[in-house]
Design a protein around this motif. Sequence first.
Motif, PDB file in Angstrom:
ATOM      1  N   ASP A  53     -31.421 -18.888  44.986  1.00 53.55           N
ATOM      2  CA  ASP A  53     -30.430 -18.893  43.900  1.00 53.55           C
ATOM      3  C   ASP A  53     -30.508 -17.620  43.069  1.00 53.55           C
ATOM      4  OD1 ASP A  53     -28.849 -21.089  44.167  1.00 53.55           O
ATOM      5  OD2 ASP A  53     -30.150 -22.430  43.041  1.00 53.55           O
ATOM      6  N   VAL A  54     -31.729 -17.174  42.807  1.00 53.83           N
ATOM      7  CA  VAL A  54     -31.914 -15.968  41.996  1.00 53.83           C
ATOM      8  C   VAL A  54     -31.290 -14.767  42.685  1.00 53.83           C
ATOM      9  CG1 VAL A  54     -33.602 -14.446  40.911  1.00 53.83           C
ATOM     10  CG2 VAL A  54     -34.036 -16.900  41.011  1.00 53.83           C
ATOM     11  N   ILE A  55     -31.560 -14.624  43.972  1.00 54.98           N
ATOM     12  CA  ILE A  55     -31.037 -13.492  44.738  1.00 54.98           C
ATOM     13  C   ILE A  55     -29.516 -13.555  44.835  1.00 54.98           C
ATOM     14  CG2 ILE A  55     -30.826 -12.597  47.088  1.00 54.98           C
ATOM     15  CD1 ILE A  55     -33.237 -11.471  45.952  1.00 54.98           C
ATOM     16  N   VAL A  56     -28.993 -14.714  45.203  1.00 57.23           N
ATOM     17  CA  VAL A  56     -27.564 -14.844  45.507  1.00 57.23           C
ATOM     18  C   VAL A  56     -26.696 -14.892  44.260  1.00 57.23           C
ATOM     19  CG1 VAL A  56     -25.831 -16.320  46.604  1.00 57.23           C
ATOM     20  CG2 VAL A  56     -28.046 -15.968  47.707  1.00 57.23           C
ATOM     21  N   ILE A  80     -33.837  -3.321  42.980  1.00 54.82           N
ATOM     22  CA  ILE A  80     -32.481  -2.783  43.148  1.00 54.82           C
ATOM     23  C   ILE A  80     -32.390  -1.389  42.534  1.00 54.82           C
ATOM     24  CG2 ILE A  80     -30.071  -3.069  42.464  1.00 54.82           C
ATOM     25  CD1 ILE A  80     -30.437  -6.077  42.767  1.00 54.82           C
ATOM     26  N   GLU A  81     -32.997  -1.219  41.375  1.00 52.69           N
ATOM     27  CA  GLU A  81     -33.018   0.100  40.743  1.00 52.69           C
ATOM     28  C   GLU A  81     -33.748   1.110  41.625  1.00 52.69           C
ATOM     29  OE1 GLU A  81     -34.672   2.306  36.659  1.00 52.69           O
ATOM     30  OE2 GLU A  81     -34.856   0.138  36.901  1.00 52.69           O
ATOM     31  N   LEU A  82     -34.856   0.678  42.214  1.00 52.60           N
ATOM     32  CA  LEU A  82     -35.610   1.556  43.113  1.00 52.60           C
ATOM     33  C   LEU A  82     -34.807   1.865  44.372  1.00 52.60           C
ATOM     34  CD1 LEU A  82     -38.295   2.997  43.751  1.00 52.60           C
ATOM     35  CD2 LEU A  82     -39.104   0.851  44.764  1.00 52.60           C
ATOM     36  N   LEU A  83     -34.068   0.875  44.863  1.00 55.17           N
ATOM     37  CA  LEU A  83     -33.218   1.076  46.041  1.00 55.17           C
ATOM     38  C   LEU A  83     -32.172   2.145  45.771  1.00 55.17           C
ATOM     39  CD1 LEU A  83     -32.395   0.161  48.899  1.00 55.17           C
ATOM     40  CD2 LEU A  83     -30.977  -1.595  47.837  1.00 55.17           C
ATOM     41  N   ASN A  84     -31.591   2.135  44.592  1.00 58.68           N
ATOM     42  CA  ASN A  84     -30.621   3.168  44.216  1.00 58.68           C
ATOM     43  C   ASN A  84     -31.259   4.547  44.190  1.00 58.68           C
ATOM     44  OD1 ASN A  84     -28.235   1.680  43.869  1.00 58.68           O
ATOM     45  ND2 ASN A  84     -28.876   0.974  41.862  1.00 58.68           N
ATOM     46  N   THR A 123     -28.196 -11.767  40.954  1.00 59.97           N
ATOM     47  CA  THR A 123     -28.359 -10.330  41.197  1.00 59.97           C
ATOM     48  C   THR A 123     -27.234  -9.815  42.092  1.00 59.97           C
ATOM     49  OG1 THR A 123     -29.632 -10.377  43.278  1.00 59.97           O
ATOM     50  CG2 THR A 123     -30.855 -10.767  41.229  1.00 59.97           C
ATOM     51  N   GLN A 124     -27.166  -8.506  42.222  1.00 59.79           N
ATOM     52  CA  GLN A 124     -26.185  -7.872  43.100  1.00 59.79           C
ATOM     53  C   GLN A 124     -26.786  -7.501  44.458  1.00 59.79           C
ATOM     54  OE1 GLN A 124     -22.794  -7.338  42.711  1.00 59.79           O
ATOM     55  NE2 GLN A 124     -23.183  -8.800  41.055  1.00 59.79           N
ATOM     56  N   ALA A 125     -27.919  -8.106  44.776  1.00 59.93           N
ATOM     57  CA  ALA A 125     -28.576  -7.815  46.048  1.00 59.93           C
ATOM     58  C   ALA A 125     -27.664  -8.052  47.258  1.00 59.93           C
ATOM     59  CB  ALA A 125     -29.866  -8.622  46.179  1.00 59.93           C
ATOM     60  N   PRO A 126     -26.885  -9.157  47.307  1.00 62.32           N
ATOM     61  CA  PRO A 126     -26.000  -9.353  48.466  1.00 62.32           C
ATOM     62  C   PRO A 126     -25.004  -8.215  48.651  1.00 62.32           C
ATOM     63  CG  PRO A 126     -26.250 -11.402  47.255  1.00 62.32           C
ATOM     64  CD  PRO A 126     -26.869 -10.333  46.406  1.00 62.32           C
ATOM     65  N   ALA A 127     -24.485  -7.675  47.559  1.00 57.05           N
ATOM     66  CA  ALA A 127     -23.530  -6.562  47.664  1.00 57.05           C
ATOM     67  C   ALA A 127     -24.197  -5.333  48.263  1.00 57.05           C
ATOM     68  CB  ALA A 127     -22.966  -6.237  46.283  1.00 57.05           C
ATOM     69  N   TYR A 128     -25.430  -5.073  47.866  1.00 59.89           N
ATOM     70  CA  TYR A 128     -26.161  -3.939  48.431  1.00 59.89           C
ATOM     71  C   TYR A 128     -26.431  -4.164  49.918  1.00 59.89           C
ATOM     72  CZ  TYR A 128     -26.991  -1.728  43.911  1.00 59.89           C
ATOM     73  OH  TYR A 128     -26.822  -1.075  42.716  1.00 59.89           O
ATOM     74  N   LEU A 129     -26.728  -5.393  50.282  1.00 62.43           N
ATOM     75  CA  LEU A 129     -26.985  -5.698  51.687  1.00 62.43           C
ATOM     76  C   LEU A 129     -25.729  -5.506  52.531  1.00 62.43           C
ATOM     77  CD1 LEU A 129     -29.170  -8.896  51.175  1.00 62.43           C
ATOM     78  CD2 LEU A 129     -29.961  -6.698  52.084  1.00 62.43           C
ATOM     79  N   ILE A 130     -24.576  -5.870  51.989  1.00 61.73           N
ATOM     80  CA  ILE A 130     -23.315  -5.659  52.710  1.00 61.73           C
ATOM     81  C   ILE A 130     -23.078  -4.165  52.924  1.00 61.73           C
ATOM     82  CG2 ILE A 130     -20.795  -5.825  52.490  1.00 61.73           C
ATOM     83  CD1 ILE A 130     -21.177  -8.575  51.248  1.00 61.73           C
ATOM     84  N   ASP A 131     -23.383  -3.357  51.910  1.00 55.94           N
ATOM     85  CA  ASP A 131     -23.225  -1.906  52.043  1.00 55.94           C
ATOM     86  C   ASP A 131     -24.145  -1.346  53.127  1.00 55.94           C
ATOM     87  OD1 ASP A 131     -21.313  -1.774  50.100  1.00 55.94           O
ATOM     88  OD2 ASP A 131     -22.709  -1.255  48.481  1.00 55.94           O
ATOM     89  N   LEU A 132     -25.291  -1.990  53.326  1.00 53.47           N
ATOM     90  CA  LEU A 132     -26.288  -1.467  54.261  1.00 53.47           C
ATOM     91  C   LEU A 132     -26.191  -2.073  55.660  1.00 53.47           C
ATOM     92  CD1 LEU A 132     -29.392  -1.527  51.880  1.00 53.47           C
ATOM     93  CD2 LEU A 132     -28.326   0.528  52.830  1.00 53.47           C
ATOM     94  N   MET A 133     -25.301  -3.038  55.858  1.00 50.31           N
ATOM     95  CA  MET A 133     -25.282  -3.752  57.131  1.00 50.31           C
ATOM     96  C   MET A 133     -24.830  -2.881  58.304  1.00 50.31           C
ATOM     97  SD  MET A 133     -21.994  -6.258  56.446  1.00 50.31           S
ATOM     98  CE  MET A 133     -22.166  -7.160  57.979  1.00 50.31           C
ATOM     99  N   HIS A 134     -24.263  -1.710  58.008  1.00 51.51           N
ATOM    100  CA  HIS A 134     -23.862  -0.792  59.086  1.00 51.51           C
ATOM    101  C   HIS A 134     -24.656   0.512  59.007  1.00 51.51           C
ATOM    102  CE1 HIS A 134     -20.764  -3.730  59.494  1.00 51.51           C
ATOM    103  NE2 HIS A 134     -20.149  -3.371  58.385  1.00 51.51           N
ATOM    104  N   ASP A 135     -25.827   0.460  58.393  1.00 52.91           N
ATOM    105  CA  ASP A 135     -26.672   1.651  58.258  1.00 52.91           C
ATOM    106  C   ASP A 135     -27.030   2.202  59.632  1.00 52.91           C
ATOM    107  OD1 ASP A 135     -28.444   2.987  55.914  1.00 52.91           O
ATOM    108  OD2 ASP A 135     -29.589   2.976  57.792  1.00 52.91           O
ATOM    109  N   SER A 136     -27.262   3.500  59.698  1.00 48.69           N
ATOM    110  CA  SER A 136     -27.588   4.141  60.973  1.00 48.69           C
ATOM    111  C   SER A 136     -28.972   3.749  61.484  1.00 48.69           C
ATOM    112  CB  SER A 136     -27.513   5.666  60.822  1.00 48.69           C
ATOM    113  OG  SER A 136     -28.405   6.124  59.823  1.00 48.69           O
ATOM    114  N   ASN A 137     -29.838   3.253  60.593  1.00 44.81           N
ATOM    115  CA  ASN A 137     -31.183   2.853  60.991  1.00 44.81           C
ATOM    116  C   ASN A 137     -31.155   1.442  61.583  1.00 44.81           C
ATOM    117  OD1 ASN A 137     -33.908   1.459  60.421  1.00 44.81           O
ATOM    118  ND2 ASN A 137     -34.389   3.616  60.106  1.00 44.81           N
TER     119      ASN A 137
END
Length: 325
Positions: free
Chosen positions: A195-198, A164-168, A201-215
Amino acid sequence: MLFDCVEKEIDVELISLCINLAANKSNARIICEGNGLKRLMKRALKLKDVLVMKMIRNLSQHNGSTKSLFLDHVGDLAAQISEEEAEEFVIESLGTLANLTIPDLDWQLVLKEFNLVPYLKDRLKPGSAEDDLILEVVIMIGTVSMDDSCAAMLAKSGIIPALIELLNAQQEDDEFVCQIVYVFYQMVFHKATRDVIVKDTQAPAYLIDLMHDSNTEIRKVCDNTLDIIAEYDEEWGKKIQNEKFRWYNGQWLEMVENRPLDEAGEPFLFGEDGESFIGERDIMERPDLFYSPDGITSTDGAISPEFYTDLQDGELGQSGYMSRY
């Protein structure tokens, strides 16, 4: 000609040609037959020849009998993943290992025997190495995470917050984002790490932010990952459904939120008691905000929120594992 070369350095034109030839599946099979792969590995490891290892990496990308020949060389390749080796050589060795999506390969044993988890985690830190090496580490993590036990081992090591830090840090680089999101997909795919992911961590929130990415690839893998999360966790499922609704109805929602005043000078957004037309409630609990099939806003003809999820599935489709770069 390559196998007959006894000099320490191979002619650049010759090895460049071989690297390109190795990218073809039929050529790769011919090169590896007999003791071909064994001889190439011996030369690459003995001389630490980056170009020969690059050729070997190209050979390793082909599915079928060619890839299975690498089972005998996994240990030799894993032994090169260390701080003592030249970075360019490690990159090619990692890339070769990451290509080895072989069902019979015990990745958990490899990670433990060569103590690779600490190395992989340390290299995820932004600035710890060149971007090319860090990217290969992410791809390698995605490959080993296909194995349930390896995914659990990596999750327990704290690799997910590091990702997640690297993703930022690399959010503007589509290749980094795509590969990191792919790791999250692999993690939620396994019950042992879901369970660990959901929940941790805040991974789901990052995925929601990326669900409309241009790629396109990023959107696909985000969509698949969020679908798994939504089925598993009710709270996140509600948030994901809300976001999908808002995205597909953004223009209409904006119109509703900016409706003009009525004759009494009150906004249409408010009822007689002054409550907001949309209110503080979850938007998915307001069927009067949905369009009917004929395009007219109607409570009686409202379409359920699931309609918008089905619509998305129809437009974007469902894909399995994402393609590699």
